[in-house]
Write a protein that holds these residues in place. Structure first.
Motif, PDB file in Angstrom:
ATOM      1  N   LEU A   1       0.540  -0.016 -11.381  1.00 50.38           N
ATOM      2  CA  LEU A   1      -0.834  -0.100 -10.889  1.00 50.38           C
ATOM      3  C   LEU A   1      -1.555  -1.309 -11.487  1.00 50.38           C
ATOM      4  O   LEU A   1      -2.348  -1.973 -10.809  1.00 50.38           O
ATOM      5  CB  LEU A   1      -1.585   1.190 -11.215  1.00 50.38           C
ATOM      6  N   LEU A   2      -1.287  -1.580 -12.746  1.00 52.52           N
ATOM      7  CA  LEU A   2      -1.868  -2.770 -13.374  1.00 52.52           C
ATOM      8  C   LEU A   2      -1.371  -4.035 -12.684  1.00 52.52           C
ATOM      9  O   LEU A   2      -2.132  -4.998 -12.516  1.00 52.52           O
ATOM     10  CB  LEU A   2      -1.518  -2.807 -14.863  1.00 52.52           C
ATOM     11  N   LEU A   3      -0.131  -4.027 -12.285  1.00 50.14           N
ATOM     12  CA  LEU A   3       0.411  -5.156 -11.530  1.00 50.14           C
ATOM     13  C   LEU A   3      -0.309  -5.299 -10.189  1.00 50.14           C
ATOM     14  O   LEU A   3      -0.593  -6.410  -9.731  1.00 50.14           O
ATOM     15  CB  LEU A   3       1.911  -4.944 -11.307  1.00 50.14           C
ATOM     16  N   GLY A   4      -0.620  -4.160  -9.576  1.00 49.17           N
ATOM     17  CA  GLY A   4      -1.362  -4.193  -8.317  1.00 49.17           C
ATOM     18  C   GLY A   4      -2.732  -4.832  -8.472  1.00 49.17           C
ATOM     19  O   GLY A   4      -3.223  -5.511  -7.559  1.00 49.17           O
ATOM     20  N   LEU A   5      -3.345  -4.635  -9.630  1.00 48.91           N
ATOM     21  CA  LEU A   5      -4.662  -5.229  -9.876  1.00 48.91           C
ATOM     22  C   LEU A   5      -4.616  -6.749  -9.989  1.00 48.91           C
ATOM     23  O   LEU A   5      -5.654  -7.406  -9.903  1.00 48.91           O
ATOM     24  CB  LEU A   5      -5.269  -4.657 -11.163  1.00 48.91           C
ATOM     25  N   GLU A   6      -3.447  -7.301 -10.167  1.00 46.94           N
ATOM     26  CA  GLU A   6      -3.297  -8.744 -10.292  1.00 46.94           C
ATOM     27  C   GLU A   6      -3.059  -9.431  -8.948  1.00 46.94           C
ATOM     28  O   GLU A   6      -3.009 -10.659  -8.874  1.00 46.94           O
ATOM     29  CB  GLU A   6      -2.128  -9.073 -11.227  1.00 46.94           C
ATOM     30  N   GLN A   7      -2.931  -8.662  -7.883  1.00 44.24           N
ATOM     31  CA  GLN A   7      -2.567  -9.227  -6.589  1.00 44.24           C
ATOM     32  C   GLN A   7      -3.782  -9.781  -5.847  1.00 44.24           C
ATOM     33  O   GLN A   7      -4.914  -9.369  -6.070  1.00 44.24           O
ATOM     34  CB  GLN A   7      -1.850  -8.182  -5.737  1.00 44.24           C
TER      35      GLN A   7
ATOM     36  N   LEU B   1       0.809  -1.223   0.000  1.00 45.26           N
ATOM     37  CA  LEU B   1       0.000   0.000   0.000  1.00 45.26           C
ATOM     38  C   LEU B   1       0.842   1.272   0.000  1.00 45.26           C
ATOM     39  O   LEU B   1       0.564   2.190  -0.788  1.00 45.26           O
ATOM     40  CB  LEU B   1      -0.982  -0.015   1.173  1.00 45.26           C
ATOM     41  N   PRO B   2       1.876   1.390   0.843  1.00 43.58           N
ATOM     42  CA  PRO B   2       2.710   2.595   0.763  1.00 43.58           C
ATOM     43  C   PRO B   2       3.375   2.748  -0.602  1.00 43.58           C
ATOM     44  O   PRO B   2       3.530   3.871  -1.100  1.00 43.58           O
ATOM     45  CB  PRO B   2       3.751   2.379   1.869  1.00 43.58           C
ATOM     46  N   ALA B   3       3.760   1.634  -1.204  1.00 47.37           N
ATOM     47  CA  ALA B   3       4.375   1.699  -2.528  1.00 47.37           C
ATOM     48  C   ALA B   3       3.387   2.212  -3.566  1.00 47.37           C
ATOM     49  O   ALA B   3       3.733   3.028  -4.425  1.00 47.37           O
ATOM     50  CB  ALA B   3       4.902   0.316  -2.928  1.00 47.37           C
ATOM     51  N   LEU B   4       2.144   1.735  -3.491  1.00 49.43           N
ATOM     52  CA  LEU B   4       1.125   2.193  -4.428  1.00 49.43           C
ATOM     53  C   LEU B   4       0.839   3.686  -4.250  1.00 49.43           C
ATOM     54  O   LEU B   4       0.638   4.408  -5.227  1.00 49.43           O
ATOM     55  CB  LEU B   4      -0.156   1.381  -4.242  1.00 49.43           C
ATOM     56  N   VAL B   5       0.831   4.142  -3.011  1.00 47.75           N
ATOM     57  CA  VAL B   5       0.589   5.562  -2.749  1.00 47.75           C
ATOM     58  C   VAL B   5       1.694   6.411  -3.369  1.00 47.75           C
ATOM     59  O   VAL B   5       1.442   7.498  -3.904  1.00 47.75           O
ATOM     60  CB  VAL B   5       0.482   5.820  -1.232  1.00 47.75           C
ATOM     61  N   GLU B   6       2.929   5.909  -3.341  1.00 39.98           N
ATOM     62  CA  GLU B   6       4.039   6.652  -3.929  1.00 39.98           C
ATOM     63  C   GLU B   6       3.868   6.871  -5.432  1.00 39.98           C
ATOM     64  O   GLU B   6       4.397   7.835  -5.997  1.00 39.98           O
ATOM     65  CB  GLU B   6       5.356   5.904  -3.689  1.00 39.98           C
ATOM     66  N   LEU B   7       3.120   5.995  -6.072  1.00 37.90           N
ATOM     67  CA  LEU B   7       2.955   6.097  -7.521  1.00 37.90           C
ATOM     68  C   LEU B   7       2.229   7.376  -7.928  1.00 37.90           C
ATOM     69  O   LEU B   7       2.296   7.780  -9.094  1.00 37.90           O
ATOM     70  CB  LEU B   7       2.207   4.873  -8.054  1.00 37.90           C
ATOM     71  N   ARG B   8       1.555   8.011  -7.007  1.00 38.25           N
ATOM     72  CA  ARG B   8       0.899   9.275  -7.319  1.00 38.25           C
ATOM     73  C   ARG B   8       1.909  10.322  -7.782  1.00 38.25           C
ATOM     74  O   ARG B   8       1.570  11.251  -8.512  1.00 38.25           O
ATOM     75  CB  ARG B   8       0.158   9.807  -6.088  1.00 38.25           C
ATOM     76  N   ARG B   9       3.137  10.165  -7.353  1.00 44.56           N
ATOM     77  CA  ARG B   9       4.168  11.173  -7.638  1.00 44.56           C
ATOM     78  C   ARG B   9       4.901  10.902  -8.944  1.00 44.56           C
ATOM     79  O   ARG B   9       5.735  11.703  -9.359  1.00 44.56           O
ATOM     80  CB  ARG B   9       5.158  11.234  -6.475  1.00 44.56           C
ATOM     81  N   LEU B  10       4.616   9.762  -9.578  1.00 42.41           N
ATOM     82  CA  LEU B  10       5.278   9.421 -10.831  1.00 42.41           C
ATOM     83  C   LEU B  10       4.388   9.776 -12.015  1.00 42.41           C
ATOM     84  O   LEU B  10       3.176   9.918 -11.875  1.00 42.41           O
ATOM     85  CB  LEU B  10       5.603   7.922 -10.864  1.00 42.41           C
ATOM     86  N   GLU B  11       5.003   9.900 -13.176  1.00 40.81           N
ATOM     87  CA  GLU B  11       4.234  10.132 -14.391  1.00 40.81           C
ATOM     88  C   GLU B  11       3.430   8.887 -14.739  1.00 40.81           C
ATOM     89  O   GLU B  11       3.781   7.767 -14.357  1.00 40.81           O
ATOM     90  CB  GLU B  11       5.178  10.485 -15.545  1.00 40.81           C
ATOM     91  N   ALA B  12       2.345   9.095 -15.487  1.00 38.22           N
ATOM     92  CA  ALA B  12       1.450   7.978 -15.818  1.00 38.22           C
ATOM     93  C   ALA B  12       2.178   6.844 -16.513  1.00 38.22           C
ATOM     94  O   ALA B  12       1.914   5.665 -16.245  1.00 38.22           O
ATOM     95  CB  ALA B  12       0.291   8.483 -16.679  1.00 38.22           C
ATOM     96  N   GLU B  13       3.115   7.165 -17.394  1.00 38.95           N
ATOM     97  CA  GLU B  13       3.791   6.111 -18.153  1.00 38.95           C
ATOM     98  C   GLU B  13       4.604   5.192 -17.243  1.00 38.95           C
ATOM     99  O   GLU B  13       4.812   4.018 -17.558  1.00 38.95           O
ATOM    100  CB  GLU B  13       4.696   6.718 -19.214  1.00 38.95           C
ATOM    101  N   GLN B  14       5.046   5.703 -16.096  1.00 40.47           N
ATOM    102  CA  GLN B  14       5.745   4.877 -15.118  1.00 40.47           C
ATOM    103  C   GLN B  14       4.776   4.226 -14.135  1.00 40.47           C
ATOM    104  O   GLN B  14       4.966   3.078 -13.741  1.00 40.47           O
ATOM    105  CB  GLN B  14       6.749   5.720 -14.323  1.00 40.47           C
ATOM    106  N   ALA B  15       3.760   4.963 -13.745  1.00 42.32           N
ATOM    107  CA  ALA B  15       2.869   4.498 -12.689  1.00 42.32           C
ATOM    108  C   ALA B  15       1.894   3.430 -13.158  1.00 42.32           C
ATOM    109  O   ALA B  15       1.643   2.449 -12.445  1.00 42.32           O
ATOM    110  CB  ALA B  15       2.098   5.679 -12.101  1.00 42.32           C
ATOM    111  N   VAL B  16       1.321   3.603 -14.346  1.00 41.10           N
ATOM    112  CA  VAL B  16       0.246   2.709 -14.774  1.00 41.10           C
ATOM    113  C   VAL B  16       0.677   1.249 -14.839  1.00 41.10           C
ATOM    114  O   VAL B  16      -0.055   0.371 -14.343  1.00 41.10           O
ATOM    115  CB  VAL B  16      -0.356   3.185 -16.114  1.00 41.10           C
ATOM    116  N   PRO B  17       1.820   0.897 -15.412  1.00 41.27           N
ATOM    117  CA  PRO B  17       2.194  -0.525 -15.419  1.00 41.27           C
ATOM    118  C   PRO B  17       2.274  -1.133 -14.023  1.00 41.27           C
ATOM    119  O   PRO B  17       1.914  -2.306 -13.817  1.00 41.27           O
ATOM    120  CB  PRO B  17       3.565  -0.526 -16.110  1.00 41.27           C
TER     121      PRO B  17
END
Length: 210
Positions: free
Chosen positions: A48-54, A30-46
């Motif tokens: 986040l998609l991995l998170g959806l598989e968990q 969860l803290p790692a996912l929250v950090e993705l808010r600070r990254l650009e979409a091209e870095q964050a989305v892949p």
């Protein structure tokens, strides 16, 4: 010092974030996912998609929320799949909320279909809330959704429908072309004063007074 494009402000690079997401431990993911808010979409989305598989539903839910903030076509497709197929109502509800952030014109057909097909109160309430927060939505669409909501067996869903009817009364009354919608919403609110759930009655009264 690491390049700012590859390292989040908290110090984790994308590979470290990926490892946290797939760890199976929500306290790391969860803290790692929250950090993705600070990254650009091209870095964050892949990621986040991995998170959806968990497996943990909370990881999938937070991933959906992230995809509502970091929007692209891959995220839209993943959220659509989650809304239609995830086994957990919490995840489907978060997916619905995220899809609404793509705009009413695109999200409405999908969210309306989901509202009709998914009988979980949490999902339906999320759809009601997400669409009610859209400032430019056509009151006639809200009226259609509210009519579906007030026939629901769950009182919380009916409350949400009554609140939307109140908005339709306020918004549509100001437009000459929407007078019929405003009157239809008002009549529906009058009928809800006989609802067995006191919360629905209160919401109906508020809508009529507003």
């Amino acid at each position: 010092m690491a390049d700012s494009d590859s390292t989040s402000p908290a110090g984790l690079n994308p590979e470290e974030i990926r490892q946290a997401i797939v760890s199976g431990d929500p306290s790391r993911a969860l803290p790692a996912l929250v950090e993705l808010r600070r990254l650009e979409a091209e870095q964050a989305v892949p990621l986040l998609l991995l998170g959806l598989e968990q497996e943990p539903f909370i990881v999938r839910s937070i991933s959906c929320a992230g995809l509502g903030l970091k929007r692209n076509e891959a995220g839209w497709e993943a959220l659509t799949a989650a809304l239609r197929g995830d086994e957990d109502a919490n995840v489907r509800a978060e997916a619905a909320n995220a899809l609404a952030s793509y705009g009413v014109e695109r999200a409405w057909p999908l969210l309306r279909q989901s509202f009709a097909a998914d009988d979980q109160w949490l999902v339906r309430c999320s759809i009601l809330s997400a669409l009610a927060e859209q400032p430019g939505i056509d009151p006639r669409l809200l009226l259609e959704l509210a009519r579906m909501a007030i026939s629901d067996a769950d009182g919380s869903v009916r409350v949400g429908g009554a609140e939307i009817l109140g908005r339709v009364v306020r918004d549509a009354a100001a437009s000459p072309g929407l007078v019929e919608s405003a009157e239809a919403a008002r009549q529906a609110l009058i009928g809800l004063q006989q609802d067995a759930d006191h919360r629905v009655v209160a919401a109906a009264l508020n809508g009529l007074q507003g």
